[in-house]
Design a protein around this motif. Structure first.
Motif, PDB file in Angstrom:
ATOM      1  N   ILE A 104      -5.848   5.064   2.401  1.00 30.84           N
ATOM      2  CA  ILE A 104      -4.596   5.829   2.495  1.00 30.84           C
ATOM      3  C   ILE A 104      -4.602   6.989   1.509  1.00 30.84           C
ATOM      4  O   ILE A 104      -4.170   8.112   1.828  1.00 30.84           O
ATOM      5  CB  ILE A 104      -3.400   4.890   2.245  1.00 30.84           C
ATOM      6  N   LEU A 105      -5.087   6.751   0.297  1.00 37.22           N
ATOM      7  CA  LEU A 105      -5.128   7.826  -0.703  1.00 37.22           C
ATOM      8  C   LEU A 105      -6.043   8.955  -0.260  1.00 37.22           C
ATOM      9  O   LEU A 105      -5.744  10.138  -0.486  1.00 37.22           O
ATOM     10  CB  LEU A 105      -5.590   7.249  -2.043  1.00 37.22           C
ATOM     11  N   ALA A 113       0.820   4.014  -2.919  1.00 39.93           N
ATOM     12  CA  ALA A 113       0.475   5.416  -2.638  1.00 39.93           C
ATOM     13  C   ALA A 113       1.527   6.359  -3.224  1.00 39.93           C
ATOM     14  O   ALA A 113       1.184   7.379  -3.842  1.00 39.93           O
ATOM     15  CB  ALA A 113       0.344   5.623  -1.128  1.00 39.93           C
ATOM     16  N   LEU A 157      -5.783   0.628   0.615  1.00 41.21           N
ATOM     17  CA  LEU A 157      -5.070   1.601  -0.209  1.00 41.21           C
ATOM     18  C   LEU A 157      -5.955   2.800  -0.522  1.00 41.21           C
ATOM     19  O   LEU A 157      -5.487   3.952  -0.500  1.00 41.21           O
ATOM     20  CB  LEU A 157      -4.599   0.927  -1.501  1.00 41.21           C
ATOM     21  N   ILE A 160       0.991   8.611   5.639  1.00 41.05           N
ATOM     22  CA  ILE A 160       0.906   7.311   4.971  1.00 41.05           C
ATOM     23  C   ILE A 160       1.338   6.193   5.918  1.00 41.05           C
ATOM     24  O   ILE A 160       0.689   5.138   6.009  1.00 41.05           O
ATOM     25  CB  ILE A 160       1.761   7.311   3.686  1.00 41.05           C
ATOM     26  N   GLN A 201       0.817  -1.206   0.000  1.00 45.22           N
ATOM     27  CA  GLN A 201       0.000   0.000   0.000  1.00 45.22           C
ATOM     28  C   GLN A 201       0.853   1.260   0.000  1.00 45.22           C
ATOM     29  O   GLN A 201       0.518   2.250  -0.668  1.00 45.22           O
ATOM     30  CB  GLN A 201      -0.938  -0.024   1.201  1.00 45.22           C
ATOM     31  N   CYS A 202       1.961   1.235   0.730  1.00 49.14           N
ATOM     32  CA  CYS A 202       2.839   2.408   0.759  1.00 49.14           C
ATOM     33  C   CYS A 202       3.500   2.626  -0.598  1.00 49.14           C
ATOM     34  O   CYS A 202       3.599   3.769  -1.079  1.00 49.14           O
ATOM     35  CB  CYS A 202       3.899   2.229   1.848  1.00 49.14           C
ATOM     36  N   VAL A 229      -8.151   8.711  -6.018  1.00 53.01           N
ATOM     37  CA  VAL A 229      -8.294   7.258  -5.872  1.00 53.01           C
ATOM     38  C   VAL A 229      -8.372   6.651  -7.276  1.00 53.01           C
ATOM     39  O   VAL A 229      -9.420   6.187  -7.733  1.00 53.01           O
ATOM     40  CB  VAL A 229      -9.530   6.901  -5.029  1.00 53.01           C
TER      41      VAL A 229
END
Length: 524
Positions: free
Chosen positions: A431-432, A387, A428, A406, A383-384, A439
């Protein structure tokens, strides 16, 4: 296939037995089923996703050679991408209930005061490993820049979004803390707090004065903090809070059912998302190169985390050979890659950790189900990277505060991430939203069928190492004369039993007093 069904010991010792149950279509359970058809049914969604991704690539390349965006025009191009837009809107629809309900139910069911000291150490290991995975993912994405070249190759002449460079580091940190504690919970669902600076007269001198405002974008950090705190408060209420805990748990389960429905529409949306993205590109080769670098970042991060970081943590805490332990769970890791679900791999993980690595059955039954719920370090790493990749595509530079956001969001959201295929994509999207990035998951969804499998492998590996570390801590307590006890705690309002660790001191030699004690003898 024979499935193990848990069965409580009638003597009430708290141990769990497993009895074999035959499923229909197996020997003794009905007519035999065709293995090929069975395999197709099990992997139908995966096969559909792969075929539709390939179809989207071919369709996009064909339309691009026929004239692409110039031939279709803006209106027809928007209509062509509409099925993909629907998929993204569906995913954004479930962000709010997923954040609130999953974190409330997760934090309410994991009270460190109930888990005991050893259980808290295990949760701390999961938290640290997830945070390290996030740091590795961001570092690799910033170093390799997988989305930088793609931003230049896009058929988009509009300038990069303006950034407020006047905002100081101190102001950004204060905004981050303000968003931790939103003044209005309802407003936090669609707006966040931000500070900008205006030139004003300040005691006869023109200076930049900070002015606060609400900007569009969900305040994910505030919702995360509130949900975790509210879940802990519900646990503190005891039986009075069980009704609300079950409500949010059921709400979360219903949300995941809705997500499973969305995932069946996902292949159709992915086809048009991939095709429209290719049509918009001037240099299609650059698109594939950037996506390849993105996948390489994730795979490299998983290799570093799985072969270096997790074994190093295990060695530091236990002083044992981590690769011998890793060899014992290879079968479970292979199953994790095949199923792409840590929850589905859980029975095999328990078997490998128990039989091949010598971990106590009670420890495995305690820590591995918890790890399958709260330990998502492989997914957090992915996910990081994703992003940062999306930020680079949209030419949005990430400052220190955004990177910290984040890290915090990915680590906290991993507590409620479902251990099912494509569960990380939903996190994810959270996070966005937290860092106000679009997104746009078109390229992410196109390769998620591969990336999600390596994420599951790392998640299962972290769970197994957590069980090994907990076993080492229990062995040390045995030497010191105080043994932790694994008991079954039951609530009157629920039929679900929650295994917890409880501090146990050796009983005295007085048999009369020991008979009156409600503490059972140690199980280790």
């Amino acid at each position: 296939m024979v499935a193990d069904q848990p069965k409580e010991d009638p003597k009430g010792s708290g141990s769990v037995e497993h009895t074999a149950t035959l499923k229909p279509g197996e020997a003794g359970g009905g007519p035999p089923s065709n293995p090929v058809i069975s395999c197709l049914r099990t992997n139908l969604l995966l096969l559909m996703t792969m075929l539709f991704v390939l179809g989207g690539v071919l369709l996009g390349l064909g339309l691009s050679r026929a004239g692409g965006a110039a031939m279709l025009g803006p209106l027809r191009l928007a209509a062509f991408a509409f099925p993909g837009e629907l998929l993204l809107r569906m995913l954004r629809l479930v962000i709010l209930p997923l954040v609130v309900c999953s974190l409330i139910s997760g934090s309410a069911s994991l009270d460190p005061g109930v888990l005991g000291r050893l259980g808290s150490w295990a949760l701390l290991f999961f938290l640290v490993s997830t945070l390290l995975g996030c740091i590795i993912g961001i570092s690799l994405a910033v170093a390799l820049q997988p989305g930088a070249d793609l931003a230049k190759a896009q058929n988009d002449t509009s300038p990069a979004p303006p950034q407020d460079t006047s905002n100081s580091v101190l102001g950004s940190v204060l905004d981050l803390l303000r968003n931790f504690f939103p003044s209005n919970l309802v407003t936090a669902t669609f707006r966040s707090y931000s500070t900008y600076y205006e030139d004003r007269d300040f005691f006869g001198t023109m200076m930049k004065v900070p002015v606060g405002r609400q900007v569009e974008g969900m305040n994910i950090l505030g919702l995360v903090v509130f949900s975790i705190a509210f879940g802990v408060c519900l646990r503190k209420l005891g039986q009075n809070g069980e009704i609300l805990i079950h409500f949010f748990a059921s709400f979360n389960d219903a949300t995941m059912v809705m997500v499973s429905w969305i995932m069946w529409y996902a292949p159709v949306g992915i086809l048009f998302l991939v095709a429209s993205k290719i049509i918009e590109m001037d240099d299609v080769k650059q698109l594939f190169t950037s996506v390849g670098k993105y996948v390489l970042c994730i795979l490299l991060g998983h290799l570093i985390h799985g072969l270096l970081v997790l074994p190093f943590l295990y060695f530091i805490l236990t002083r044992k050979n981590p690769y011998r332990f890793l060899w014992g769970i290879l079968t479970a890791l292979a199953a994790a890659f095949a199923t792409s679900s840590s929850s589905a791999t859980l029975p095999l993980t328990i078997q490998c950790v128990e039989e091949r690595n010598g971990i106590s059955k009670n420890i495995c039954r305690f820590i591995l189900p918890i790890g399958a719920t709260v330990n998502m370090d492989g997914a957090a790493l992915f996910q990081c990277v994703a992003a940062v990749f999306i930020a680079q595509i949209n030419r949005r530079p990430l400052d220190v505060v955004m990177i910290i956001t984040i890290l915090i969001t990915a680590t906290a959201s991993s507590v409620g991430t479902a251990g099912v295929p494509a569960g990380g994509v939903l996190t994810l999207a959270i996070i966005l939203e937290a860092v106000n990035l679009p997104v746009d998951l078109s390229l992410i969804l196109a390769v998620d069928w591969l990336v999600d499998r390596t994420c599951t492998v790392i998640n299962v590996e972290g769970d197994a190492f957590g069980a090994g570390i907990l076993q080492h801590l229990v062995d040390r307590r045995k030497v010191s004369g105080s043994v932790p006890q694994l008991v079954q705690v039951q609530s009157d309002s629920t039929v679900v039993t929650l295994p917890i660790l409880k501090r146990y001191s050796r009983p005295s030699r007085d048999t009369s007093s020991s008979k009156k004690s409600s503490v059972r003898p140690p199980l280790f």
